[in-house]
Design an enzyme around this catalytic site. Structure first.
Site, mmCIF file in Angstrom:
data_model
loop_
_atom_site.group_PDB
_atom_site.id
_atom_site.type_symbol
_atom_site.label_atom_id
_atom_site.label_comp_id
_atom_site.label_asym_id
_atom_site.label_seq_id
_atom_site.Cartn_x
_atom_site.Cartn_y
_atom_site.Cartn_z
ATOM 1 N N ARG A 12 1.873 13.851 13.819
ATOM 2 C CA ARG A 12 2.212 14.080 12.576
ATOM 3 C C ARG A 12 2.900 15.454 11.965
ATOM 4 O O ARG A 12 2.366 15.560 10.629
ATOM 5 C CB ARG A 12 1.285 12.653 12.073
ATOM 6 C CG ARG A 12 1.600 12.223 11.961
ATOM 7 C CD ARG A 12 0.236 10.432 11.988
ATOM 8 N NE ARG A 12 1.425 9.961 10.366
ATOM 9 C CZ ARG A 12 0.902 9.134 9.864
ATOM 10 N NH1 ARG A 12 0.639 9.100 9.985
ATOM 11 N NH2 ARG A 12 1.764 8.342 9.483
ATOM 12 N N CYS A 65 -4.035 7.710 10.155
ATOM 13 C CA CYS A 65 -4.174 6.818 11.639
ATOM 14 C C CYS A 65 -3.979 7.965 12.078
ATOM 15 O O CYS A 65 -2.912 8.813 12.350
ATOM 16 C CB CYS A 65 -3.119 5.866 11.364
ATOM 17 S SG CYS A 65 -3.793 4.859 10.113
ATOM 18 N N ILE A 100 5.109 18.052 9.618
ATOM 19 C CA ILE A 100 5.449 17.972 7.919
ATOM 20 C C ILE A 100 6.739 18.874 8.118
ATOM 21 O O ILE A 100 7.079 19.326 7.054
ATOM 22 C CB ILE A 100 4.588 18.035 7.562
ATOM 23 C CG1 ILE A 100 3.804 19.452 7.200
ATOM 24 C CG2 ILE A 100 3.711 17.287 7.053
ATOM 25 C CD1 ILE A 100 2.999 20.095 6.474
ATOM 26 N N ARG A 150 -8.842 0.018 4.923
ATOM 27 C CA ARG A 150 -7.743 1.310 4.389
ATOM 28 C C ARG A 150 -6.530 0.483 4.058
ATOM 29 O O ARG A 150 -6.018 0.618 2.664
ATOM 30 C CB ARG A 150 -7.670 2.641 5.330
ATOM 31 C CG ARG A 150 -8.794 3.675 5.504
ATOM 32 C CD ARG A 150 -8.082 4.007 6.517
ATOM 33 N NE ARG A 150 -6.702 5.225 6.037
ATOM 34 C CZ ARG A 150 -6.456 5.986 6.736
ATOM 35 N NH1 ARG A 150 -6.454 6.206 7.862
ATOM 36 N NH2 ARG A 150 -5.594 6.719 6.179
ATOM 37 N N LYS A 176 0.730 -0.715 -0.004
ATOM 38 C CA LYS A 176 -0.066 0.360 -0.130
ATOM 39 C C LYS A 176 1.041 1.214 0.137
ATOM 40 O O LYS A 176 0.487 1.961 -0.865
ATOM 41 C CB LYS A 176 -1.135 -0.071 0.833
ATOM 42 C CG LYS A 176 -1.669 1.291 1.594
ATOM 43 C CD LYS A 176 -1.938 1.345 2.405
ATOM 44 C CE LYS A 176 -1.036 1.340 4.061
ATOM 45 N NZ LYS A 176 -1.471 2.937 4.681
ATOM 46 N N ASN A 177 1.977 1.451 0.848
ATOM 47 C CA ASN A 177 2.984 2.261 0.957
ATOM 48 C C ASN A 177 3.357 3.121 0.245
ATOM 49 O O ASN A 177 3.543 4.162 -0.320
ATOM 50 C CB ASN A 177 3.147 2.252 1.907
ATOM 51 C CG ASN A 177 2.004 2.897 3.037
ATOM 52 O OD1 ASN A 177 1.577 3.247 3.371
ATOM 53 N ND2 ASN A 177 2.993 2.520 4.635
ATOM 54 N N ASP A 208 4.845 -0.395 12.242
ATOM 55 C CA ASP A 208 3.365 -0.679 11.120
ATOM 56 C C ASP A 208 2.951 -2.192 12.001
ATOM 57 O O ASP A 208 2.085 -3.050 11.573
ATOM 58 C CB ASP A 208 2.963 -0.257 10.024
ATOM 59 C CG ASP A 208 3.754 0.888 9.556
ATOM 60 O OD1 ASP A 208 3.400 1.799 10.095
ATOM 61 O OD2 ASP A 208 3.813 1.574 8.433
ATOM 62 N N ILE A 214 8.437 5.223 17.060
ATOM 63 C CA ILE A 214 8.510 6.509 16.335
ATOM 64 C C ILE A 214 7.721 7.585 16.315
ATOM 65 O O ILE A 214 7.313 8.163 16.043
ATOM 66 C CB ILE A 214 7.665 5.225 14.864
ATOM 67 C CG1 ILE A 214 9.431 4.557 14.344
ATOM 68 C CG2 ILE A 214 8.158 6.057 13.785
ATOM 69 C CD1 ILE A 214 10.306 4.994 13.723
HETATM 70 C C1 EPZ Z 1 5.111 6.545 6.538
HETATM 71 O O1 EPZ Z 1 4.377 7.822 7.218
HETATM 72 C C2 EPZ Z 1 3.535 5.270 6.622
HETATM 73 N N1 EPZ Z 1 2.540 5.671 5.655
HETATM 74 C C3 EPZ Z 1 3.437 5.083 8.112
HETATM 75 O O2 EPZ Z 1 2.679 3.768 7.824
HETATM 76 C C4 EPZ Z 1 4.615 3.876 8.804
HETATM 77 O O3 EPZ Z 1 3.863 3.891 9.914
HETATM 78 C C5 EPZ Z 1 5.364 5.808 9.186
HETATM 79 O O4 EPZ Z 1 5.819 5.767 7.020
HETATM 80 C C6 EPZ Z 1 6.459 5.012 9.408
HETATM 81 O O5 EPZ Z 1 7.011 3.948 9.260
HETATM 82 C C7 EPZ Z 1 2.614 6.410 4.321
HETATM 83 O O6 EPZ Z 1 3.466 5.374 3.571
HETATM 84 C C8 EPZ Z 1 1.442 6.245 3.096
HETATM 85 P P1 EPZ Z 1 7.677 9.382 8.755
HETATM 86 P P2 EPZ Z 1 4.479 8.859 7.368
HETATM 87 O O7 EPZ Z 1 7.945 10.489 7.980
HETATM 88 O O8 EPZ Z 1 5.215 8.815 5.948
HETATM 89 C C9 EPZ Z 1 7.944 12.110 12.295
HETATM 90 C C10 EPZ Z 1 0.568 2.610 7.781
HETATM 91 O O9 EPZ Z 1 0.213 1.852 8.941
HETATM 92 N N2 EPZ Z 1 8.068 13.535 11.321
HETATM 93 O O10 EPZ Z 1 8.354 8.199 8.830
HETATM 94 O O11 EPZ Z 1 3.642 9.663 7.562
HETATM 95 C C11 EPZ Z 1 6.830 11.638 12.839
HETATM 96 O O12 EPZ Z 1 5.832 12.698 13.221
HETATM 97 C C12 EPZ Z 1 1.605 3.858 8.605
HETATM 98 O O13 EPZ Z 1 0.492 2.228 6.632
HETATM 99 C C13 EPZ Z 1 8.881 15.316 12.146
HETATM 100 O O14 EPZ Z 1 9.554 14.940 13.197
HETATM 101 O O15 EPZ Z 1 5.889 9.024 8.411
HETATM 102 C C14 EPZ Z 1 7.418 10.134 12.902
HETATM 103 O O16 EPZ Z 1 7.247 10.169 14.720
HETATM 104 C C15 EPZ Z 1 0.471 4.353 9.266
HETATM 105 N N3 EPZ Z 1 9.010 15.792 10.724
HETATM 106 C C16 EPZ Z 1 8.304 10.218 12.082
HETATM 107 O O17 EPZ Z 1 8.855 11.142 12.112
HETATM 108 C C17 EPZ Z 1 8.049 15.764 9.856
HETATM 109 O O18 EPZ Z 1 8.420 16.506 8.423
HETATM 110 C C18 EPZ Z 1 7.947 8.684 11.414
HETATM 111 O O19 EPZ Z 1 7.811 9.103 10.477
HETATM 112 C C19 EPZ Z 1 7.920 13.581 8.943
HETATM 113 C C20 EPZ Z 1 7.549 12.858 10.032
#
Ligand code: EPZ
Length: 430
Positions: A122, A117, A124, A397, A22-23, A305, A327
């Site tokens: 989260r 979720c 950015i 989802r 999916k991702n 995950d 995470i």
């Molecule tokens: C991806 O989310 C996945 N989603 C998530 O899968 C997965 O849990 C996550 O990566 C971690 O592996 C998709 O790929 C669509 P991150 P993402 O940016 O990209 C912090 C599922 O169940 N962070 O790696 O949003 C953030 O808050 C989903 O399929 C910042 O601080 O995750 C988190 O603590 C849920 N600033 C950590 O980094 C930022 O600008 C990791 O987030 C971005 C992130």
């Protein structure tokens, strides 16, 4: 609202076929708009997050065909607008991949701020840092993120935090920037590598994906391609944990075993038997599970995950286990529901202390998010008696045909959409 009704007890046995990730699909489908040629993508999972993204892409003029359930043909040559208004889109996190894709291609994008979720704040900021370093002006206003640039120029970007989403977004935008971009402290997840392979098959010049440092030489344009998405590491891991929790013997087919090593290592530790084949993994759990410690980390660490699924299995293991969430700060919300099923788990901050119990007992429960939902279904399969999992939407989802695949392994599970159907299902399951 659909519900699952589950009668726990039977061990799981047989084979299950894993679908596309999916991702990876969400990133690759968004990236496919970056060329004006048609792109054919195979092994796309039939899950609702994918449908939501495709619907939003159609709204800005992207032509989408679906010749079969798992194939999508995308034609991004007639994009009419770089502004996406779809309110529904903010429910999925991956909506922001359209910022990287459209900013790269058209130097402008506006997308509703991501949702996804309910697992914690989260941020950015790393996406914004990356886009800004490439020369874009980024704004958050009226619930949207917008980015625009007269010119995108490659840069040296050091991510303060390993982020899958930021790595993917910066990789997309910089693919069509002028000059060279270096992303340091990049995410190494299999879907980051899959996106890089996809973009390279469209003519991009990306090296180092899967390591800490990704180097991108900007190209003028991308061309069409045919590409098949990698198998879903988390879907596979979920069935592996289901087998572990239910003392099953399950062959999980159509996987890349290397992507599952962080999961197989833990399953071995807790007493499961694992056999790896070229594209399959067999998980059996003939003996009672034993306790362990798990900490979720970026790939190749144990995936966040998979945290709820392993917590459910450890709730049935002999002894005391500790699961630390490294995470997201709010990913133990489902534990209250598990405790209602008889689990003995105490959460303190980002740590769960789990004292194994011999059995869960069925209850009426609600899934707070996608992976927690799948984990609660696993708990229900291992529980004594009937469990109702209210509202299957979160699970749908990210899991294609979840109840059908589980049924194929001998689970007693039905999806129902009314009280009448519930009564019928109860008769069928009894
Ligand atoms: C991806 O989310 C996945 N989603 C998530 O899968 C997965 O849990 C996550 O990566 C971690 O592996 C998709 O790929 C669509 P991150 P993402 O940016 O990209 C912090 C599922 O169940 N962070 O790696 O949003 C953030 O808050 C989903 O399929 C910042 O601080 O995750 C988190 O603590 C849920 N600033 C950590 O980094 C930022 O600008 C990791 O987030 C971005 C992130």
């Amino acid at each position: 609202m659909d519900r699952y009704v589950i009668l726990g007890g039977p061990t799981l046995q047989g084979e299950v076929q894993i679908g596309g990730a999916k991702n990876a699909a969400l990133a690759i489908l968004a990236a496919a708009v970056m060329t004006n040629d048609p792109v054919r993508i195979e092994n796309v999972p039939a899950v609702t997050d994918v449908n939501v993204l495709l619907k939003a892409m159609e709204q800005i003029g992207v032509k989408i065909e679906r010749p079969d359930r798992h194939t999508v043909v995308i034609d991004g040559s007639k994009i009419e607008s770089n502004i996406i208004n779809d309110e529904y889109l903010k429910r999925i996190r991956a909506s922001y991949y359209l910022v990287g894709a459209l900013l790269g291609k058209n130097r402008q994008a506006q997308v509703p701020l991501p949702g996804g979720c309910n697992i914690g704040v989260r941020a950015i900021d790393q996406h914004i840092k990356g886009f800004s370093a490439l020369g874009a002006k980024v704004r958050i206003q009226h619930g949207c993120i917008s980015a625009e640039a007269k010119e995108l120029r490659g840069n040296h970007i050091f991510l303060d935090k390993v982020s899958v989403g930021a790595t993917i977004n910066i990789m997309m935008a910089s693919t069509l920037a002028t000059g060279k971009t270096i992303i340091e402290n990049a995410a190494k997840e299999p879907h980051v590598v899959d996106l890089a392979n996809f973009l390279n098959s469209c003519g991009a010049n990306i090296k180092g994906a899967g390591t800490d440092v990704i180097r991108i030489k900007g190209v003028e344009r991308l061309h069409g391609t045919e590409y098949a998405i990698i198998p879903d590491q988390i879907e596979a891991g979920t069935y592996m944990l289901a087998s572990a929790a239910c003392h099953g013997d399950v062959l999980v087919r159509g996987v890349i075993p290397r992507h599952l090593e962080c999961i197989t290592a833990k399953l071995c530790e807790i007493g499961c038997h694992i056999t790896e084949y070229d594209d399959a993994v067999r998980v059996s759990a003939p003996e009672p599970l034993t306790s362990t410690q798990v900490k979720t980390l970026p790939y190749p660490g144990f995936p966040t995950d998979m945290q709820p699924q392993i917590t459910v299995a450890l709730g049935l293991a002999q002894g005391t286990s500790i699961v630390t969430e490294g995470i997201f700060e709010n990913r133990f919300k489902y534990v209250d529901e598990l405790v209602r099923m008889g689990a003995s788990i105490k959460v303190e901050g980002n740590m769960a202390v789990i004292t194994g119990v011999p059995r869960y007992s069925g209850a009426s429960i609600t899934a707070p998010d996608l992976r927690a939902g799948a984990a609660l279904v696993i708990a229900a399969l291992a529980a004594e008696g009937e469990t109702i999992v209210e509202d299957t939407r979160f699970i749908e989802r990210g899991y294609e045909d979840f109840e059908l695949k589980l049924k194929g392994l001998g689970a007693r599970i039905e999806k129902v959409s009314s009280d009448r159907e519930l009564q019928k299902a109860r008769l069928k399951l009894a």
